[in-house]
Design a protein around this motif. Structure first.
Motif, PDB file in Angstrom:
ATOM      1  N   ALA A  40       0.780  -1.790  -0.173  1.00 48.40           N
ATOM      2  CA  ALA A  40       0.259   0.086   0.406  1.00 48.40           C
ATOM      3  C   ALA A  40       0.857   1.201  -0.139  1.00 48.40           C
ATOM      4  N   VAL A  41       2.235   1.041   0.532  1.00 48.98           N
ATOM      5  CA  VAL A  41       2.792   2.067   0.957  1.00 48.98           C
ATOM      6  C   VAL A  41       3.562   2.268  -0.219  1.00 48.98           C
ATOM      7  N   GLU A  42       4.256   1.639  -1.387  1.00 47.28           N
ATOM      8  CA  GLU A  42       4.285   1.754  -2.393  1.00 47.28           C
ATOM      9  C   GLU A  42       3.565   2.091  -3.436  1.00 47.28           C
ATOM     10  N   LEU A  43       1.849   1.934  -3.505  1.00 44.69           N
ATOM     11  CA  LEU A  43       1.720   2.749  -4.299  1.00 44.69           C
ATOM     12  C   LEU A  43       1.269   3.788  -3.460  1.00 44.69           C
ATOM     13  N   TYR A  44       0.868   4.364  -2.601  1.00 44.91           N
ATOM     14  CA  TYR A  44       0.863   5.603  -2.356  1.00 44.91           C
ATOM     15  C   TYR A  44       2.109   6.385  -3.203  1.00 44.91           C
ATOM     16  N   ILE A  45       3.224   5.420  -2.675  1.00 45.05           N
ATOM     17  CA  ILE A  45       3.914   6.716  -3.523  1.00 45.05           C
ATOM     18  C   ILE A  45       4.468   6.312  -4.891  1.00 45.05           C
ATOM     19  N   GLU A  46       3.856   5.716  -6.124  1.00 44.04           N
ATOM     20  CA  GLU A  46       3.510   5.685  -6.612  1.00 44.04           C
ATOM     21  C   GLU A  46       2.742   6.851  -7.610  1.00 44.04           C
ATOM     22  N   SER A  47       1.492   6.816  -6.677  1.00 41.95           N
ATOM     23  CA  SER A  47       0.660   7.517  -6.514  1.00 41.95           C
ATOM     24  C   SER A  47       1.256   9.117  -6.572  1.00 41.95           C
ATOM     25  N   PHE A  48       1.152   9.446  -5.820  1.00 38.61           N
ATOM     26  CA  PHE A  48       1.548  10.922  -5.124  1.00 38.61           C
ATOM     27  C   PHE A  48       3.152  11.654  -5.514  1.00 38.61           C
ATOM     28  N   GLY A  49       3.956  10.532  -6.117  1.00 39.56           N
ATOM     29  CA  GLY A  49       5.119  10.232  -6.011  1.00 39.56           C
ATOM     30  C   GLY A  49       6.030  10.647  -4.793  1.00 39.56           C
ATOM     31  N   ARG A  50       7.059  10.677  -4.949  1.00 41.75           N
ATOM     32  CA  ARG A  50       7.740  11.249  -4.035  1.00 41.75           C
ATOM     33  C   ARG A  50       8.350  12.519  -3.794  1.00 41.75           C
ATOM     34  N   GLU A  51       8.010  13.557  -4.338  1.00 44.02           N
ATOM     35  CA  GLU A  51       8.351  15.063  -4.000  1.00 44.02           C
ATOM     36  C   GLU A  51       7.502  15.371  -2.048  1.00 44.02           C
ATOM     37  N   ASP A  52       6.949  14.672  -2.224  1.00 47.93           N
ATOM     38  CA  ASP A  52       5.954  15.346  -1.234  1.00 47.93           C
ATOM     39  C   ASP A  52       5.598  14.158  -0.396  1.00 47.93           C
ATOM     40  N   LEU A  53       6.011  13.320  -0.343  1.00 42.80           N
ATOM     41  CA  LEU A  53       6.908  12.941   0.977  1.00 42.80           C
ATOM     42  C   LEU A  53       7.023  13.622   2.519  1.00 42.80           C
TER      43      LEU A  53
END
Length: 69
Positions: A40-53
């Motif tokens: 789920a975290v991997e999918l979240y990062i794919e969807s929203f990108g690394r810039e907003d983490l």
């Protein structure tokens, strides 16, 4: 990247929650909940990108306590 997970048991399910991202998943075992949360975290990062983490530099302290009622 490194994140913090909290896992609780609710009935027959283990609920896994990523503290930094607010992502939640579940599984019938702790291992299944961990694997599902990672996906789920991997999918979240794919969807929203690394810039907003958020930065994962916080320290999480968990402790049991009692309250008189």
């Amino acid at each position: 990247m490194r994140f913090t997970a909290v896992i609780t048991k609710e009935g027959k399910w283990y609920i896994a929650h990523c503290v930094e991202l607010g992502v939640v998943s579940q599984g019938r075992t702790i291992e299944e909940a961990q694997a599902n949360l990672k996906e789920a975290v991997e999918l979240y990062i794919e969807s929203f990108g690394r810039e907003d983490l958020p930065e994962s530099s916080c320290e999480v302290i968990l402790y049991p306590f009692e309250v008189a009622i």
